[in-house]
Design a protein around this motif. Structure first.
Motif, PDB file in Angstrom:
ATOM      1  N   GLY A  45      -7.395  -3.954  -5.457  1.00 52.52           N
ATOM      2  CA  GLY A  45      -6.777  -3.732  -4.160  1.00 52.52           C
ATOM      3  C   GLY A  45      -7.303  -4.649  -3.073  1.00 52.52           C
ATOM      4  O   GLY A  45      -6.536  -5.204  -2.291  1.00 52.52           O
ATOM      5  N   ALA A  79      -2.177  -0.386  -5.794  1.00 50.01           N
ATOM      6  CA  ALA A  79      -2.612  -1.348  -4.792  1.00 50.01           C
ATOM      7  C   ALA A  79      -3.988  -1.019  -4.219  1.00 50.01           C
ATOM      8  O   ALA A  79      -4.645  -1.894  -3.665  1.00 50.01           O
ATOM      9  CB  ALA A  79      -1.598  -1.434  -3.671  1.00 50.01           C
ATOM     10  N   THR A  80      -4.414   0.206  -4.337  1.00 48.00           N
ATOM     11  CA  THR A  80      -5.727   0.566  -3.819  1.00 48.00           C
ATOM     12  C   THR A  80      -6.744   0.665  -4.950  1.00 48.00           C
ATOM     13  O   THR A  80      -7.864   1.103  -4.728  1.00 48.00           O
ATOM     14  CB  THR A  80      -5.668   1.907  -3.065  1.00 48.00           C
ATOM     15  N   VAL A 140       0.827  -1.216   0.000  1.00 55.02           N
ATOM     16  CA  VAL A 140       0.000   0.000   0.000  1.00 55.02           C
ATOM     17  C   VAL A 140       0.856   1.258   0.000  1.00 55.02           C
ATOM     18  O   VAL A 140       0.525   2.240  -0.665  1.00 55.02           O
ATOM     19  CB  VAL A 140      -0.974  -0.007   1.204  1.00 55.02           C
TER      20      VAL A 140
END
Length: 181
Positions: free
Chosen positions: A35, A30-31, A24
């Motif tokens: 994610g 990653a989000t 993160v």
């Protein structure tokens, strides 16, 4: 058994919380769309220590046998320890990236594509979330609850599989070495 629970719980929590925190804080995507799937996959990898600990307990201490409830209890205890370590790792990562920066990114994802009354409702929810998330007495249990149900599921599956002594049985050579040690 307490040492095993603490050891495997800390390792599982560090894998889940540490890797997720690194992902993160270092990877912008990653989000994004995947994610949540990435997060739960990392949790499963970390919580695989539950299976390993129960198998070790069955094969080494139990002579190749463990009951369902002792295995489940051990798994739940490891889940508790891993959940605490995970929450602490995530809280550390939040302080590195900034709580407000994380909330802004999260709020942006939650309000994206919304308009009118739906947007106003989402913005009000995010304002409430921002206030609550700044309080560690709310944030830490909220983070713990992300991983603990996954740990419970892994504990149940591991206990069901490993209470059958024919599932991944201990090799005779290993059993002899373990009894001699």
């Amino acid at each position: 058994m307490l040492r095993t629970i603490l050891t495997y719980g800390v390792i599982g929590g560090l894998i889940a919380g540490g890797v997720l925190s690194i992902v993160v804080t270092n990877f912008e995507g990653a989000t994004g769309q995947y994610g949540m799937a990435i997060g739960y996959l990392i949790m499963l990898v970390g919580l695989s220590t539950i299976f390993l600990a129960i198998k070790r307990q069955r094969d080494v201490a139990g002579g190749g046998v463990i009951g369902f409830f002792p295995a489940l209890g051990m798994g739940v205890a490891i889940s508790l320890v891993a959940g605490i370590v995970y929450a602490l790792c995530w809280d550390t990562a939040l302080h590195i990236i900034g709580i407000d920066a994380f909330i802004d990114k999260f709020a942006g994802a939650m309000t994206e594509g919304k308009s009118g009354a739906e947007l106003a409702r989402a913005q009000a929810e995010m304002a409430s979330f921002r206030t609550a998330y700044h309080n560690p007495l709310i944030r830490l249990p909220m983070t713990f609850v992300e991983i603990f149900p996954v740990g419970l599921a892994v504990s149940v599956v591991s206990a069901l599989l490993l209470c059958n002594s024919r599932f991944l049985p201990v090799a005779r050579a290993e059993a002899t070495e373990a009894s001699e040690a």
